[in-house]
Scaffold this motif. Sequence first.
Motif: not given
Ligand SMILES: Cc1cc2nc3c(=O)[nH]c(=O)nc-3n(C[C@H](O)[C@H](O)[C@H](O)COP(=O)(O)OP(=O)(O)OC[C@H]3O[C@@H](n4cnc5c(N)ncnc54)[C@H](O)[C@@H]3O)c2cc1C
Length: 498
Positions: A18, A21-22, A43-44, A52-53, A59, A61, A63, A213, A437-438, A440
Amino acid sequence: MNINKINTSTDCDVILIGAGIMSATLGVILKELNPELRIDIYERLDRLAGESSDVWNNAGTGHSALCELNYTPLEEDGTVDISKAIKIIESFEISKQFWAYLVGHGYFCSPQDFINQVPHMSFVEGQEDVEYLRKRFETLQKCHLFEGMEFSNDFEKIKSWIPLMMKDRNPEEPIAATRTPHGTDLNFGTLTRNLCTHLKDKYEVDVFLNHEVETLEQQNDSTWKLRVEDKTTGKERYVTSQFVFIGAGGGSLQLLEKSDIPEAEGFGGFPVSGQWLVCNNEEVIAQHGTKVYGKAKVGTPPMSVPHLDSRIINGKKELLFGPFAGFSTKFLKEGSYLDLPASISFDNILPMLNVGIHNLPLTKYLIQQVMLSMEEKVDVLREFIPTAKHEDWELAIAGQRVQVIRKDKEEGGVLEFGTEVVTAKDGTIAALLGASPGASTSVVVMLEVMEECFPELMQSTEWKEKLGEMIPSYGKSLKDDKELTKRVRDFTFGVFWA
Ligand SMILES: Cc1cc2nc3c(=O)[nH]c(=O)nc-3n(C[C@H](O)[C@H](O)[C@H](O)COP(=O)(O)OP(=O)(O)OC[C@H]3O[C@@H](n4cnc5c(N)ncnc54)[C@H](O)[C@@H]3O)c2cc1C
């Protein structure tokens, strides 16, 4: 495990699943600590940060618990518990230091592309909530991390802070607000792309887009073998790695289940989709310059807290209101409707059923939200902007959250609203579940992954020194050290906004 011991029999040392941001954050921290590590990202989607990122999917924010009332609950004895608020603001200060380190070293172009100062406000109506907000403010004032926050229940003062929200309001109604000028608005999408570009340009990390994956299996020598599909050609291939991080957002649960590690047993997921009202009238957008968080209605979940967000998106001012919750069985915005049914297994069916039985208010809330018409959504917005006009607002789909369901001895299963790091005992694989809180707190959460998986390296002088260079407050408590807080804040402010 010792990731620093390069294993030449595997294709890479680290695979990040993926490009959100993480994964991007973990990749950069690891490369800064050991540039020799061979890291691949899969990345798929056909783009970075598409779930989500992405900037419109969350939003934005930063946080820091300056405005989010769900982090400061009122206790039965009448006190306000600020322990969670302190944890969150400290985490965000750590994220800011890490991003400032990267900006300061010239790795990103302009910080204003991803971080901007936007005041954070809490706004409440009714005598009971006014008293709660006053008490919350007084309690937070005892901690230097919340310095700079102002409280007011004066109509004219609040009007000077948020004129758009105060038009056509009754001055006799009890209201109160707090305002902190140094809140932030983040574009986590741009930040993620900056981190990935840095990984590609400086460290020659391969980022494979359109690569999903599909399975992952641990080999006899503890390394991992992943089957990956190239979605452009339909071809499959196998890659091996010493360490795997499942940073697949909503897709993490299914991959974790496929890993077959005992630590994954009993986890389930409950998807909640979201919607925003996005303002399309430039005159209205120009009248508001603050993030204003209200109070969630009694019995509703934390992600239902309504907020009116002034945002800077790709250099342009925007105005968003929401989120409105929805229900979809997809675990990713661009996922499949079969995601939820496919995630149910013998291991998690009981916790999931228990959560269903014990969370009827959540179900009721979701049904009510799904049933809201556009006009009814604008009515909810009018609690913030009494003069809001239907034609100035459009509906947009936000990101998908998958709330964690966890096995629980007493309850059978519990629904969590935070994030959960799941790691294998041998430290060769880790996954991140949950949503809040994601972004942030991404830096602290990834450091937690590293502490769980590479405990010895995290204790080594070499890594500790480098982490201290990247994050000056690393290993120290900001809440207990006012001087240090001032120093790191001056540093990050100087890098981002001086
Ligand atoms: C409505 C909403 C509001 C939010 N507001 C805030 C906020 O204000 N402040 C804040 O700090 N956080 C906020 N968050 C939380 C924040 O967006 C998430 O915590 C953060 O973006 C998660 O990052 P990630 O890298 O874990 O996931 P993602 O950004 O979802 O990335 C995961 C990636 O993995 C890929 N993937 C999935 N399965 C596979 C696979 N099998 N093979 C290869 N790739 C794959 C996906 O396509 C995606 O690109 C909010 C979330 C939502 C939904």
